[in-house]
Write a protein that holds these residues in place. Structure first.
Motif, PDB file in Angstrom:
ATOM      1  N   GLY A   1       2.792 -10.334  -4.318  1.00  0.00           N
ATOM      2  CA  GLY A   1       2.221 -10.541  -3.493  1.00  0.00           C
ATOM      3  C   GLY A   1       1.025 -11.442  -3.798  1.00  0.00           C
TER       4      GLY A   1
ATOM      5  N   SER B   1      -9.335 -11.209   5.147  1.00  0.00           N
ATOM      6  CA  SER B   1      -8.092 -10.919   4.597  1.00  0.00           C
ATOM      7  C   SER B   1      -7.617  -9.770   5.559  1.00  0.00           C
ATOM      8  CB  SER B   1      -8.045 -10.510   3.340  1.00  0.00           C
ATOM      9  OG  SER B   1      -8.711  -9.128   3.056  1.00  0.00           O
TER      10      SER B   1
ATOM     11  N   LYS C   1      -0.447 -15.523   8.471  1.00  0.00           N
ATOM     12  CA  LYS C   1      -1.630 -14.674   8.353  1.00  0.00           C
ATOM     13  C   LYS C   1      -0.904 -13.263   8.381  1.00  0.00           C
ATOM     14  CE  LYS C   1      -5.941 -13.441  10.345  1.00  0.00           C
ATOM     15  NZ  LYS C   1      -6.858 -13.656  11.147  1.00  0.00           N
ATOM     16  N   LEU C   2      -1.209 -12.355   7.362  1.00  0.00           N
ATOM     17  CA  LEU C   2      -0.550 -11.064   7.661  1.00  0.00           C
ATOM     18  C   LEU C   2      -1.052  -9.916   8.514  1.00  0.00           C
ATOM     19  CD1 LEU C   2      -0.305 -10.463   3.533  1.00  0.00           C
ATOM     20  CD2 LEU C   2       1.182 -11.351   5.055  1.00  0.00           C
TER      21      LEU C   2
ATOM     22  N   TYR D   1      -1.502  -5.523  -1.048  1.00  0.00           N
ATOM     23  CA  TYR D   1      -0.960  -5.347   0.467  1.00  0.00           C
ATOM     24  C   TYR D   1       0.399  -6.373   0.796  1.00  0.00           C
ATOM     25  CZ  TYR D   1      -1.679  -5.011   5.511  1.00  0.00           C
ATOM     26  OH  TYR D   1      -1.528  -4.778   6.912  1.00  0.00           O
ATOM     27  N   ASP D   2       0.095  -7.447   0.311  1.00  0.00           N
ATOM     28  CA  ASP D   2       1.153  -8.665   0.664  1.00  0.00           C
ATOM     29  C   ASP D   2       2.607  -8.023  -0.037  1.00  0.00           C
ATOM     30  OD1 ASP D   2       2.712 -10.959   1.276  1.00  0.00           O
ATOM     31  OD2 ASP D   2       2.012 -11.960  -0.442  1.00  0.00           O
TER      32      ASP D   2
ATOM     33  N   ARG E   1       5.845 -19.052   1.113  1.00  0.00           N
ATOM     34  CA  ARG E   1       4.793 -19.465   0.318  1.00  0.00           C
ATOM     35  C   ARG E   1       4.377 -20.786   0.551  1.00  0.00           C
ATOM     36  NH1 ARG E   1       3.898 -15.068  -0.267  1.00  0.00           N
ATOM     37  NH2 ARG E   1       3.902 -13.599  -1.763  1.00  0.00           N
TER      38      ARG E   1
ATOM     39  N   ARG F   1      -2.842 -13.265  -2.557  1.00  0.00           N
ATOM     40  CA  ARG F   1      -4.071 -13.151  -1.554  1.00  0.00           C
ATOM     41  C   ARG F   1      -4.003 -14.485  -0.768  1.00  0.00           C
ATOM     42  NH1 ARG F   1      -8.711 -13.986   0.654  1.00  0.00           N
ATOM     43  NH2 ARG F   1     -10.370 -12.771   0.083  1.00  0.00           N
ATOM     44  N   ASN F   2      -4.446 -14.066   0.366  1.00  0.00           N
ATOM     45  CA  ASN F   2      -4.355 -15.203   1.378  1.00  0.00           C
ATOM     46  C   ASN F   2      -5.494 -16.478   1.134  1.00  0.00           C
ATOM     47  OD1 ASN F   2      -5.744 -12.623   2.202  1.00  0.00           O
ATOM     48  ND2 ASN F   2      -6.803 -14.232   3.379  1.00  0.00           N
TER      49      ASN F   2
ATOM     50  N   GLN G   1       6.118  -6.919   1.485  1.00  0.00           N
ATOM     51  CA  GLN G   1       7.410  -7.450   1.091  1.00  0.00           C
ATOM     52  C   GLN G   1       8.537  -6.555   0.597  1.00  0.00           C
ATOM     53  OE1 GLN G   1       7.237 -11.097  -1.474  1.00  0.00           O
ATOM     54  NE2 GLN G   1       5.055 -11.159  -1.183  1.00  0.00           N
TER      55      GLN G   1
ATOM     56  N   PRO H   1       0.334 -16.792   0.868  1.00  0.00           N
ATOM     57  CA  PRO H   1       1.195 -16.340   2.075  1.00  0.00           C
ATOM     58  C   PRO H   1       1.163 -17.359   3.063  1.00  0.00           C
ATOM     59  CG  PRO H   1      -0.044 -14.448   1.665  1.00  0.00           C
ATOM     60  CD  PRO H   1      -0.845 -15.446   0.755  1.00  0.00           C
TER      61      PRO H   1
END
Lengths: 768, 325
Positions: free
Chosen positions: A608, A719, A27-28, A548-549, A3, A610-611, A553, A24
């Protein structure tokens, strides 16, 4: 996963909002195309549907606690007054009345950014709060309100903004009636005067829009309960953390001493984005009497005191060359904030929809003696788009160009306010697909009003731009149990749009398990990680990437556990539908249940985030709506036959809920265009439309056929999920499209909303 | 809402007795769709509520070709709206009933209640001490008056809200009124009163008097009737303007016609001179426009309601064309 803390920057109106947030580090991986997804994008029925249809859903309004008292608020019947004296003796003597609070027996608590107090002796509108009664039941509380004796000093009032800006108008504040924040608010781009000189045609018109009231089904209400020094609040709110923080500040207690809970809600539309005075009053009463307190406001109060969309007067100027090139756009506007400061402008559609090098804007936000405005589904854009898209059509007609062609001619390829590119902009595609679906070419009258007979048909369209697209901070915790069931937790809330369902879909997509195995829990400031307020069309776009994140994980933990259990390297494992296989030997496998159990975990937990928002680019949603209308020139009645809504909103997460949002927004837009208006008697300064007969919201019979076309896939610069948000885009262009269709059908241009039959007849018969 | 005693008589005599002794303080309840909101909004502060619905024998619809139609005051609007005999013989009543409010309200609302409902004027319904509530001023006169009357106004400018009353006026219906001093039967036109004669009441009913029955004469052969209600919202709304017509014509020529109007006056309105001027007229759009072009040209319109004049002319024209063609 690692993070980092970043400064997240969002351009929202003229504000540059900077927030520190943990996001994060990397980038996911983005989602696949819609077609390849199993859960996301599908029209899954809302998972709270059974609760709501069967009546078992507990809304805040239904929250009953043992030994609870009931509170009601006494409100000022005058538009402008000072309290000379309050006498509560008679009211207190009524059997069943427990306590009454007023300015005389409570501390001064700042409210509305220091414009006033919870109880102010200066009352600035019909509906301003004077006292709050706690009683054994609501009927007794209501009776007690009538026995409170208030002596008023009546002050002269002003309920019309154009009167309020005059020098001799009664003043609401020592700074006058025009907000220091917008006296005027100015914006200049290029050289406006030169732009007008370069124009072949100059079109100047005036537009007016009305006040409208949110009027959600569920009224504003709270139930509050003190346990020692800890306060629990059940509130009908769009922002549990906003309520917690405001109430903590008002009561001067630490934020960890307050829990705010909201499970189900019957709508808000922006009127519930902030803490209400009523909640603070209930908390004060509950503390004093040592009992839980439930407070509700009724429909009349809803129409007086908990927000409205500001009205507007807009003088617009368009300079255009005969080839269709825009050379100048000008706007002078006045909007009424109501009795306390709030935004009342609407310049952004004009500033951001089309390419135009020379723009000049002046906005005045005016205080008047009516209830304060609040954000209402796409604040500013609804008023602004109606007027701007009307004059754009008039300009197109003046130079003899088709309205869509004219818009394409001035299509903005880069965001003009900051001169940066958009992540994605598919507005051209919206025009194309929308025009085909409404049959633009065959249904459009070449000459406005050319149809024969008194009942005329026509089509019109309007474009939409909105902020949305979300951002950090937003978090979601994902928990996997030994039996393979999953819990998703986030401190955002579902205000009726379907947030519970879409978050489950995201976890289901990542973990490849059925939605039925996932429980989503939202709306509790103690139990859940921070989630954003549900406003600005940003809930889905902010929170789904956090889920999603979190789910990714969990998946990573499972892969790691399976690797240890199977003795197979992680990169030699494959995850499929809740089972992890060795790539080389399909018999070597572990289900996710086995991994949790055999690694001796009870629950796998991951939070998780948010980016970050991408920098150096602009993020907006776009769309165009097309209306087909029938106008009866003998009665003035406008009937909307069909609306086609073609939008670029990024990823569709749930097709069914998305259509629900569009239906709701468009029907609300029809109310705005044709029916709804808060009417004020300016002589007495009182509102005439405090019930749902006089305040006319559309019914199902006023709803047309609605066709929703989504032209976009996921925008993976926004995202990994790539959703932009849909709540507000749905309502933005509706009124403009209808007004333009009415003109195309009849040749009558109505420049004042709502387009009611009397206005059409007055023009047709030259009345007034 | 103030505290009230709830009285449930089982006979008209009992009800009338209560009303004779304390009528001013008693609210008559015949379905509650209007009475409840009057109480809740503190327009009525009566401390007695008299429920008529326990009185037997007031809920009926009876029809025969010689005696015509009789409807009891407690027949619900939905019963009237779904009666096949009414639909066949008095289409105007059928259409008017089905235009009222919403299905839920039609299930609760009764004919007697509909005829005696209070006006929808927003000044009357909101917190204004207006003439109709005993105050000294009509706020609509110089205020917000787009829904107010264009004829018959002064000193109060309400419009009468009942759809049934307009339909029944076009049919020249009669109202049977009970009182313990004896029953009387009057033309429906005489039930209503203009504000110049009584600014606080819409009907001539005195304390102790209760609407008992509506009578309509048998249908004449070849007669046609219909009702058109124009409202801003497509359902659950009161009339901006409404028109009811009962017409007898031969080969497209009017023998006689009886037209009644709603939404334009403080009482259900008719224009005898219009009815007369339309007899022997051949029904076509041009003829009608000629005959209607001066309808309500004497209207005393207010600042925001002049649009009702062309509206009522156009609605009348369309209704007559629909009924004859």
């Amino acid at each position: 996963m690692s993070r980092k803390v970043i400064k997240s920057v969002t351009n929202l109106y003229d504000k540059k909002i900077e927030r520190l947030a943990e996001v994060p580090d990397e980038k996911l991986p983005p989602l696949k195309n819609n077609k390849e997804l199993k859960y996301i994008g599908r029209g899954i029925s809302r998972i709270d549907g059974y609760d709501k249809v069967s009546g078992t859903a507990v809304f805040t309004f239904d929250k009953i606690l043992k030994n609870m008292a009931h509170a009601r608020i006494l409100r000022c019947p005058h538009p402008h007054a000072k309290i000379r004296k309050i006498d509560i003796t008679k009211a207190m003597n009524i059997k069943g009345v427990i306590d009454i609070i007023t300015k005389d027996n409570t501390e001064k608590i700042d409210w509305y950014d220091g414009d006033t107090f919870i109880f102010d002796e200066h009352l600035r509108y019909q509906g301003d709060e004077i006292a709050c009664v706690a009683a054994e039941n609501e009927v007794i509380a209501s009776m007690a309100l009538k026995k409170i004796e208030v002596e008023y000093e009546i002050l002269s009032h002003v309920t019309d903004k154009m009167t309020a800006v005059k020098e001799d108008a009664p003043k609401l504040y020592d700074w006058g009636n025009i907000s220091p924040d917008a006296n005027p608010a100015k914006y200049n781009r290029g050289d406006y005067e030169q732009g007008l000189k370069n124009a072949d045609q100059i079109i100047e018109e005036e537009y007016n829009t009305q006040f409208v009231i949110h009027n959600p089904t569920e009224v504003h209400c709270s139930t509050v309960d003190w346990n020692g020094d800890h306060l629990t609040i059940w509130d009908s709110t769009q922002g549990i953390f906003a309520v917690r923080n405001s109430v903590a500040a008002a009561l001067k207690i630490p934020q960890n001493k307050i829990t705010v809970i909201k499970k189900y809600m019957g709508g808000g539309f922006g009127a519930k984005l902030e803490a209400g005075k009523y909640t603070v009053m209930a908390a004060l009463l509950a503390k004093r009497i040592g009992r839980p307190v439930r407070i509700t406001i009724d429909r009349k109060e809803m129409n007086l005191a908990v927000g409205n969309r500001p009205d507007s007067y807009q003088r617009l100027t368009v300079g255009v060359k005969n080839d269709g090139t825009l050379t100048a756009l000008g706007m002078t506007m006045y909007g009424a904030m109501g009795a306390h400061r709030d935004g009342a402008g609407c310049q952004w559609p004009l500033r951001s929809l089309y390419k135009c090098p020379n723009v000049k804007v002046e906005e005045y936000h005016v205080a008047i003696n009516t209830g304060r405005s609040r954000p209402f589904r796409a604040p500013g854009h609804v008023q602004g788009t109606f007027a701007f898209e009307s004059i754009i059509d008039m300009a197109a007609e003046k130079i003899g160009m088709d309205p869509i062609e004219f818009r394409l001619k001035n299509y903005a390829e880069v965001e003009a306010n900051w001169e940066i590119p958009w992540t994605t902009k598919l507005l051209k595609e919206c025009y194309k697909q929308g025009a085909e679906a409404i049959n633009w070419k065959s249904k459009r009258n070449k000459k406005a009003g050319e149809g024969k007979g008194p009942v005329k048909r026509g089509v019109g369209m309007a474009s939409q731009i909105w902020w949305g697209t979300g951002g950090p901070p937003a978090y979601a915790t994902v928990k996997l149990n030994r039996d393979g069931s999953v819990h998703v937790l986030s401190g955002t809330q579902d205000i009726g749009c379907g947030t519970y369902t879409i978050l489950a879909q995201v976890a289901a997509e990542v973990l490849e398990i059925p939605v039925e195995r996932i429980t989503v829990s939202l709306g509790n400031t103690d139990e859940h990680p921070y989630g954003p307020s549900s406003g600005g069309s940003m809930t889905a776009s902010s929170v789904t990437p956090a889920v999603y994140d979190g789910a990714l994980q969990i998946k990573a933990k499972l892969m790691s556990g399976a690797s240890a259990l199977l003795g197979v390297r992680e990169d030699n494992l494959v995850y499929s539908q809740g089972v992890i296989y060795s790539k080389d030997d399909k018999n070597k496998k572990k289900s996710i249940q086995e991994v949790v159990r055999e690694t001796h975990e009870q629950i796998l937990v991951a939070t998780g985030a948010r980016n970050a928002r991408p920098q150096g680019v602009m993020l907006n949603s776009f769309g165009a709506q097309f209306a087909e209308v029938e106008v009866n020139l003998e009665t003035g009645k406008v009937k909307v036959l069909k609306i086609v809504a073609a939008h670029d909103i990024g990823r569709t997460i749930n097709r069914k809920l998305l259509e629900n949002q569009f239906h709701g927004g468009i029907i609300q837009g029809i109310g705005y265009a044709l029916l709804e208006e808060r009417v004020i008697d300016h002589y007495t300064g009182k509102v005439l439309t405090t019930n749902l007969h006089n305040y006319k919201m559309p019914t199902i019979k006023d709803a047309p056929e609605i066709e929703v076309i989504i032209v976009s896939e996921g925008d993976d610069q926004i995202s990994a999920i790539g959703a932009k948000g849909i709540g507000e885009p749905a309502i933005i262009p509706t009124a403009g499209a209808i007004a333009n269709a009415v003109y195309n059908a009849t040749g009558v241009r109505i420049r004042t909303l709502p387009i009611t039959p009397d206005k059409i007849l007055n023009q047709v018969y030259n009345i007034g | 809402m103030t505290d009230f005693d709830y009285i449930q008589p089982t006979t008209l005599q009992e009800a009338s007795k209560v009303l004779s002794s304390d009528g001013i303080n008693t609210l008559i309840y015949a379905g509650g769709t209007d009475a409840l909101s009057l109480l809740k909004n503190d327009i009525y502060k009566q401390h007695k509520v008299l429920n008529l619905k326990k009185i037997e024998g007031l809920n009926y619809i009876s029809f025969d070709k010689t005696n015509g139609l009789r409807i009891g005051a407690l027949a619900t609007i939905s019963e009237i709206g779904s009666s096949p005999e009414i639909k066949e013989n008095y289409n105007i009543i059928h259409e008017a009933a089905n235009e009222i409010a919403s299905p839920q309200l039609r299930n609760m609302g009764t004919l007697g209640g509909n005829l005696c409902q209070r006006p929808r004027c927003w000044y009357y319904r909101e917190d204004f001490d207006c003439i109709r509530k005993g105050g000294g001023e009509c706020f609509a006169y110089e205020g917000r008056n787009k829904f107010h009357c264009i004829v018959g106004g002064g000193p109060c400018y309400i419009v009468h809200p009942s759809d049934m009353a307009v339909a029944l006026l076009a049919l020249d219906a009669k109202v049977v009124i009970h009182s313990n001093n004896g029953e009387r039967t009057i033309p429906i036109n005489d039930l209503y009163v203009l504000p110049q004669d009584d600014p606080m009441n819409e009907t001539i009913l005195k304390p102790g008097e209760i609407v008992k029955e509506i009578q309509v004469q048998p249908p004449v052969k070849g007669i046609k009737s219909g009702y058109v209600k124009f409202k801003e919202r497509d359902t659950w709304d009161f009339a901006v303007v409404s028109v009811g017509a009962v017409i007898n014509s031969t080969n497209g020529i009017i023998n006689n016609v009886n037209i009644a109007f709603g939404g334009i006056a403080p009482k259900p309105w008719s224009e005898k001179s219009l009815n007369k001027s339309l007899s022997s007229v051949r029904i076509n759009e041009n003829e009608l426009e000629g005959k209607l072009k001066n309808l309500f040209s004497n209207a005393e319109t207010l600042s925001e309601n002049a649009y009702k004049v062309p509206l009522v002319r156009n609605l009348t024209k369309r209704l007559l064309l629909r009924l004859v063609q």
